[in-house]
Write a protein that holds these residues in place. Sequence first.
Motif, PDB file in Angstrom:
ATOM      1  N   PRO A 123     -33.990  36.867 -11.015  1.00 47.95           N
ATOM      2  CA  PRO A 123     -34.150  38.300 -10.729  1.00 47.95           C
ATOM      3  C   PRO A 123     -35.001  38.585  -9.493  1.00 47.95           C
ATOM      4  O   PRO A 123     -34.841  39.614  -8.840  1.00 47.95           O
ATOM      5  CB  PRO A 123     -34.809  38.861 -11.991  1.00 47.95           C
ATOM      6  CG  PRO A 123     -35.270  37.699 -12.784  1.00 47.95           C
ATOM      7  CD  PRO A 123     -34.517  36.494 -12.321  1.00 47.95           C
ATOM      8  N   ARG A 124     -35.886  37.665  -9.123  1.00 51.90           N
ATOM      9  CA  ARG A 124     -36.685  37.854  -7.908  1.00 51.90           C
ATOM     10  C   ARG A 124     -35.783  37.829  -6.673  1.00 51.90           C
ATOM     11  O   ARG A 124     -35.983  38.591  -5.735  1.00 51.90           O
ATOM     12  CB  ARG A 124     -37.763  36.778  -7.797  1.00 51.90           C
ATOM     13  CG  ARG A 124     -38.836  36.898  -8.884  1.00 51.90           C
ATOM     14  CD  ARG A 124     -39.778  35.745  -8.844  1.00 51.90           C
ATOM     15  NE  ARG A 124     -39.009  34.515  -9.110  1.00 51.90           N
ATOM     16  CZ  ARG A 124     -39.532  33.318  -9.265  1.00 51.90           C
ATOM     17  NH1 ARG A 124     -40.833  33.149  -9.138  1.00 51.90           N
ATOM     18  NH2 ARG A 124     -38.785  32.276  -9.524  1.00 51.90           N
ATOM     19  N   ASN A 125     -34.783  36.951  -6.694  1.00 49.34           N
ATOM     20  CA  ASN A 125     -33.844  36.893  -5.568  1.00 49.34           C
ATOM     21  C   ASN A 125     -32.997  38.153  -5.494  1.00 49.34           C
ATOM     22  O   ASN A 125     -32.727  38.662  -4.405  1.00 49.34           O
ATOM     23  CB  ASN A 125     -32.932  35.670  -5.685  1.00 49.34           C
ATOM     24  CG  ASN A 125     -33.650  34.377  -5.392  1.00 49.34           C
ATOM     25  OD1 ASN A 125     -34.788  34.363  -4.960  1.00 49.34           O
ATOM     26  ND2 ASN A 125     -32.980  33.266  -5.650  1.00 49.34           N
ATOM     27  N   VAL A 126     -32.579  38.660  -6.639  1.00 50.76           N
ATOM     28  CA  VAL A 126     -31.779  39.887  -6.674  1.00 50.76           C
ATOM     29  C   VAL A 126     -32.591  41.052  -6.108  1.00 50.76           C
ATOM     30  O   VAL A 126     -32.097  41.835  -5.295  1.00 50.76           O
ATOM     31  CB  VAL A 126     -31.291  40.187  -8.113  1.00 50.76           C
ATOM     32  CG1 VAL A 126     -30.600  41.534  -8.192  1.00 50.76           C
ATOM     33  CG2 VAL A 126     -30.360  39.072  -8.600  1.00 50.76           C
ATOM     34  N   ALA A 127     -33.858  41.156  -6.522  1.00 51.83           N
ATOM     35  CA  ALA A 127     -34.733  42.224  -6.021  1.00 51.83           C
ATOM     36  C   ALA A 127     -34.978  42.071  -4.522  1.00 51.83           C
ATOM     37  O   ALA A 127     -34.964  43.060  -3.777  1.00 51.83           O
ATOM     38  CB  ALA A 127     -36.055  42.212  -6.782  1.00 51.83           C
ATOM     39  N   LEU A 128     -35.161  40.848  -4.068  1.00 46.75           N
ATOM     40  CA  LEU A 128     -35.389  40.587  -2.645  1.00 46.75           C
ATOM     41  C   LEU A 128     -34.159  40.974  -1.827  1.00 46.75           C
ATOM     42  O   LEU A 128     -34.272  41.615  -0.785  1.00 46.75           O
ATOM     43  CB  LEU A 128     -35.728  39.108  -2.442  1.00 46.75           C
ATOM     44  CG  LEU A 128     -36.303  38.693  -1.105  1.00 46.75           C
ATOM     45  CD1 LEU A 128     -37.591  39.440  -0.793  1.00 46.75           C
ATOM     46  CD2 LEU A 128     -36.541  37.193  -1.090  1.00 46.75           C
ATOM     47  N   CYS A 129     -32.987  40.616  -2.324  1.00 43.78           N
ATOM     48  CA  CYS A 129     -31.743  40.990  -1.638  1.00 43.78           C
ATOM     49  C   CYS A 129     -31.594  42.504  -1.567  1.00 43.78           C
ATOM     50  O   CYS A 129     -31.189  43.040  -0.531  1.00 43.78           O
ATOM     51  CB  CYS A 129     -30.535  40.376  -2.349  1.00 43.78           C
ATOM     52  SG  CYS A 129     -30.381  38.599  -2.107  1.00 43.78           S
ATOM     53  N   ALA A 130     -31.940  43.181  -2.643  1.00 39.99           N
ATOM     54  CA  ALA A 130     -31.848  44.644  -2.648  1.00 39.99           C
ATOM     55  C   ALA A 130     -32.814  45.256  -1.635  1.00 39.99           C
ATOM     56  O   ALA A 130     -32.464  46.167  -0.894  1.00 39.99           O
ATOM     57  CB  ALA A 130     -32.131  45.192  -4.048  1.00 39.99           C
ATOM     58  N   SER A 131     -34.053  44.745  -1.567  1.00 42.40           N
ATOM     59  CA  SER A 131     -35.049  45.260  -0.622  1.00 42.40           C
ATOM     60  C   SER A 131     -34.641  45.075   0.825  1.00 42.40           C
ATOM     61  O   SER A 131     -34.921  45.924   1.658  1.00 42.40           O
ATOM     62  CB  SER A 131     -36.395  44.545  -0.828  1.00 42.40           C
ATOM     63  OG  SER A 131     -36.972  44.891  -2.047  1.00 42.40           O
ATOM     64  N   TRP A 132     -33.983  43.964   1.115  1.00 43.24           N
ATOM     65  CA  TRP A 132     -33.643  43.621   2.496  1.00 43.24           C
ATOM     66  C   TRP A 132     -32.205  43.931   2.858  1.00 43.24           C
ATOM     67  O   TRP A 132     -31.799  43.765   4.005  1.00 43.24           O
ATOM     68  CB  TRP A 132     -33.941  42.138   2.748  1.00 43.24           C
ATOM     69  CG  TRP A 132     -35.400  41.896   2.911  1.00 43.24           C
ATOM     70  CD1 TRP A 132     -36.306  41.671   1.907  1.00 43.24           C
ATOM     71  CD2 TRP A 132     -36.141  41.892   4.118  1.00 43.24           C
ATOM     72  NE1 TRP A 132     -37.563  41.527   2.432  1.00 43.24           N
ATOM     73  CE2 TRP A 132     -37.486  41.656   3.795  1.00 43.24           C
ATOM     74  CE3 TRP A 132     -35.800  42.053   5.449  1.00 43.24           C
ATOM     75  CZ2 TRP A 132     -38.492  41.587   4.755  1.00 43.24           C
ATOM     76  CZ3 TRP A 132     -36.797  41.976   6.411  1.00 43.24           C
ATOM     77  CH2 TRP A 132     -38.124  41.751   6.058  1.00 43.24           C
ATOM     78  N   GLY A 133     -31.397  44.362   1.880  1.00 44.92           N
ATOM     79  CA  GLY A 133     -29.990  44.661   2.156  1.00 44.92           C
ATOM     80  C   GLY A 133     -29.170  43.410   2.397  1.00 44.92           C
ATOM     81  O   GLY A 133     -28.200  43.435   3.160  1.00 44.92           O
ATOM     82  N   ILE A 134     -29.553  42.306   1.763  1.00 43.79           N
ATOM     83  CA  ILE A 134     -28.865  41.035   1.932  1.00 43.79           C
ATOM     84  C   ILE A 134     -27.716  40.969   0.935  1.00 43.79           C
ATOM     85  O   ILE A 134     -27.941  41.079  -0.263  1.00 43.79           O
ATOM     86  CB  ILE A 134     -29.818  39.846   1.705  1.00 43.79           C
ATOM     87  CG1 ILE A 134     -30.985  39.912   2.685  1.00 43.79           C
ATOM     88  CG2 ILE A 134     -29.073  38.510   1.815  1.00 43.79           C
ATOM     89  CD1 ILE A 134     -32.131  38.977   2.335  1.00 43.79           C
ATOM     90  N   PRO A 135     -26.484  40.787   1.419  1.00 45.08           N
ATOM     91  CA  PRO A 135     -25.362  40.646   0.487  1.00 45.08           C
ATOM     92  C   PRO A 135     -25.534  39.382  -0.353  1.00 45.08           C
ATOM     93  O   PRO A 135     -25.969  38.348   0.147  1.00 45.08           O
ATOM     94  CB  PRO A 135     -24.138  40.513   1.392  1.00 45.08           C
ATOM     95  CG  PRO A 135     -24.588  40.804   2.781  1.00 45.08           C
ATOM     96  CD  PRO A 135     -26.073  40.688   2.817  1.00 45.08           C
ATOM     97  N   GLN A 136     -25.219  39.490  -1.620  1.00 48.99           N
ATOM     98  CA  GLN A 136     -25.392  38.366  -2.540  1.00 48.99           C
ATOM     99  C   GLN A 136     -24.073  37.595  -2.673  1.00 48.99           C
ATOM    100  O   GLN A 136     -23.122  38.095  -3.246  1.00 48.99           O
ATOM    101  CB  GLN A 136     -25.843  38.876  -3.900  1.00 48.99           C
ATOM    102  CG  GLN A 136     -27.185  39.574  -3.829  1.00 48.99           C
ATOM    103  CD  GLN A 136     -27.552  40.217  -5.149  1.00 48.99           C
ATOM    104  OE1 GLN A 136     -27.250  39.677  -6.193  1.00 48.99           O
ATOM    105  NE2 GLN A 136     -28.179  41.360  -5.086  1.00 48.99           N
ATOM    106  N   THR A 137     -24.076  36.387  -2.133  1.00 48.11           N
ATOM    107  CA  THR A 137     -22.935  35.497  -2.267  1.00 48.11           C
ATOM    108  C   THR A 137     -23.243  34.522  -3.376  1.00 48.11           C
ATOM    109  O   THR A 137     -24.224  33.783  -3.305  1.00 48.11           O
ATOM    110  CB  THR A 137     -22.671  34.745  -0.945  1.00 48.11           C
ATOM    111  OG1 THR A 137     -22.548  35.696   0.089  1.00 48.11           O
ATOM    112  CG2 THR A 137     -21.442  33.885  -1.021  1.00 48.11           C
ATOM    113  N   THR A 138     -22.419  34.513  -4.402  1.00 47.89           N
ATOM    114  CA  THR A 138     -22.721  33.685  -5.568  1.00 47.89           C
ATOM    115  C   THR A 138     -21.826  32.447  -5.654  1.00 47.89           C
ATOM    116  O   THR A 138     -22.015  31.612  -6.517  1.00 47.89           O
ATOM    117  CB  THR A 138     -22.560  34.492  -6.873  1.00 47.89           C
ATOM    118  OG1 THR A 138     -21.241  35.037  -6.903  1.00 47.89           O
ATOM    119  CG2 THR A 138     -23.580  35.597  -6.925  1.00 47.89           C
ATOM    120  N   THR A 139     -20.840  32.321  -4.804  1.00 49.59           N
ATOM    121  CA  THR A 139     -19.988  31.144  -4.883  1.00 49.59           C
ATOM    122  C   THR A 139     -20.088  30.317  -3.632  1.00 49.59           C
ATOM    123  O   THR A 139     -20.608  30.689  -2.653  1.00 49.59           O
ATOM    124  CB  THR A 139     -18.501  31.543  -5.059  1.00 49.59           C
ATOM    125  OG1 THR A 139     -18.129  32.399  -3.986  1.00 49.59           O
ATOM    126  CG2 THR A 139     -18.312  32.215  -6.392  1.00 49.59           C
TER     127      THR A 139
END
Length: 139
Positions: A123-139
């Motif tokens: 969840p820390r990575n998800v929150a960090l991505c949200a704060s920075w606008g980083i698209p989350q690639t999961t594959t």
Amino acid sequence: MGLSIDDDKCLLCGLEAESREHFFFDCSFAKSQWGTILTLCGVFRMVSSWDGELAWATHCLKRKSLIVKVLKLAWACHVYCIWKEINNMLFGGSTRSVDVVLLDIKEAVRVRLMGKFINTTDPRNVALCASWGIPQTTT
């Protein structure tokens, strides 16, 4: 030969003499910018001097986690953007606001991390991505 300098005051805040220590972390512009970067990363602490921030980075930014990658990129962008704003003031007579410069930093970090695998089970990575606008690639 050389530059004729009438005033050695910081071009961003006009309060103190120009120095590496002042430009990058003591200047109100730089301190606000770096403080916001730390907050975006979920790091809540006071901004220190150049030597203090360098010691903190050397001690804390050793791993390969997402937050370490973001902070390393943001550090480089922060220093570059401060240098760029000083040059904008020196040669163009104006600077941008901290908020506008932060948008550039966020974009640079986002672009650099785009397409990289990010562990979204943390969840820390998800929150960090949200704060920075980083698209989350999961594959």
